[in-house]
Design an enzyme around this catalytic site. Structure first.
Site, PDB file in Angstrom:
ATOM      1  N   LYS A  20       2.014  -2.178  -0.359  1.00 23.46           N
ATOM      2  CA  LYS A  20       3.320  -1.530  -0.166  1.00 23.46           C
ATOM      3  C   LYS A  20       4.483  -2.269  -0.836  1.00 23.46           C
ATOM      4  CE  LYS A  20       2.077   0.780   4.122  1.00 23.46           C
ATOM      5  NZ  LYS A  20       2.483   1.164   5.468  1.00 23.46           N
ATOM      6  N   ASP A  23       7.516   5.645   5.967  1.00 19.77           N
ATOM      7  CA  ASP A  23       7.188   4.907   7.196  1.00 19.77           C
ATOM      8  C   ASP A  23       8.444   4.756   8.051  1.00 19.77           C
ATOM      9  OD1 ASP A  23       4.473   4.366   6.840  1.00 19.77           O
ATOM     10  OD2 ASP A  23       4.834   2.503   5.759  1.00 19.77           O
TER      11      ASP A  23
END
Length: 292
Positions: A74, A110
């Protein structure tokens, strides 16, 4: 997968990570594509860290429309992208990539997915005291969106990676001019910070299948007025959530956040409203199948 009809027009999306076997995203996204009659297919791809740059180049070369990015890529993936959404840039972590004719833009669903889940549960983090466990990519997203919303944060991390928590706390303090504390994740510090918090977030992988007997927090530290949010979604109810529930605390499952972040990614790739409840139901069905 049901009535899957792949043609020369079928678009491609997917998820990259290592490991990748546990991912529920294909179940969720392919169900959403079918439901909305979008001619896309979603595949999981295991990508090792040293191959990440080549994988992103492959996304361009193969004209893959969208990718989700999971552990451990990420943060590292950012260097290979052309543009970053404001929130993803601020967080320094990306979990969704959109390919617009060869221009790759990174987003962080997220963060928005976490916040939407809280708000859906009737919990506004503004002014609340929040304890966050972990300082990786997911924790970064959650910490930034909570700070932006006006929550007071304490971040705890394992002794070996305490510097991650300190760096994250420093970044947030600087951007939002709010004091964020970073502490070692141990029972003594947990007891101290859980004396008066409103929300506890587990942003580590502790308790995830197959290690379902593990928990980051001793059960005696839970109180009835606490909200406990575990981003681990496999199993659906972790030991952390079970023990928090037994103590009378309100619990929020990682399945909800998974569905929300997936729905937001789906909308970026297709421009259509995501079938959120269907996506959530498909994940729960698949996870229950694994547990039986």
């Amino acid at each position: 997968m049901g009535n899957l009809n792949i043609t020369g027009r079928t678009g491609l999306c997917g998820v990259i990570g290592d490991p990748i076997e546990h991912t529920m995203s294909p179940v969720m996204q392919n169900a959403a594509f079918r439901n909305k009659r979008v001619d896309y297919l979603y595949l999981p791809c295991r990508v090792k860290s040293e191959e990440l740059g080549r994988a992103v180049d492959g996304m361009r070369a193969l004209n893959i429309r969208g990718l989700n990015v999971t552990i451990p890529h990420k943060v590292a993936v950012i260097q290979f992208l052309d543009e970053l959404d404001y929130l993803a840039g601020m967080i320094g972590a990306v979990n969704t990539i959109v390919n617009d004719n060869g221009v790759l833009k990174g987003y962080n669903t997220d963060a928005s997915g976490f916040l939407q889940t809280l708000l859906e549960e009737g919990i506004d983090p503004e002014g609340k005291n929040v304890v966050i466990l972990g300082a990786g990519g997911a924790s970064r997203a959650i910490s930034f969106i909570l700070a932006e919303r006006g929550a007071n944060l304490v971040i705890l991390n394992r002794p070996l990676e305490l510097d991650w928590a300190e760096e994250l706390a420093g970044n947030i303090s600087q951007i939002f001019t709010s004091e964020v504390e970073a502490l070692e994740l141990n029972e003594k510090n947990l007891a101290k910070v859980l004396a008066e918090p409103d929300i506890l977030v587990n942003a580590t992988s502790v308790g995830m299948t197959p290690d379902t007997n593990e928990t980051p927090v001793p059960r005696n530290l839970f109180k009835p007025d606490l909200v406990v949010f575990d981003i681990v979604y496999n199993p659906i109810k972790t030991r952390l959530l079970r023990e928090a529930e037994e103590a009378g605390a309100k619990t929020v499952s990682g399945v909800d956040m998974l569905a929300w972040q997936g729905a937001l990614a789906f909308e970026k790739w297709t421009g259509l409203k995501a079938p959120l409840e269907l996506m959530k139901a498909e994940v729960i069905k698949a996870l229950q199948g694994h547990e039986n």
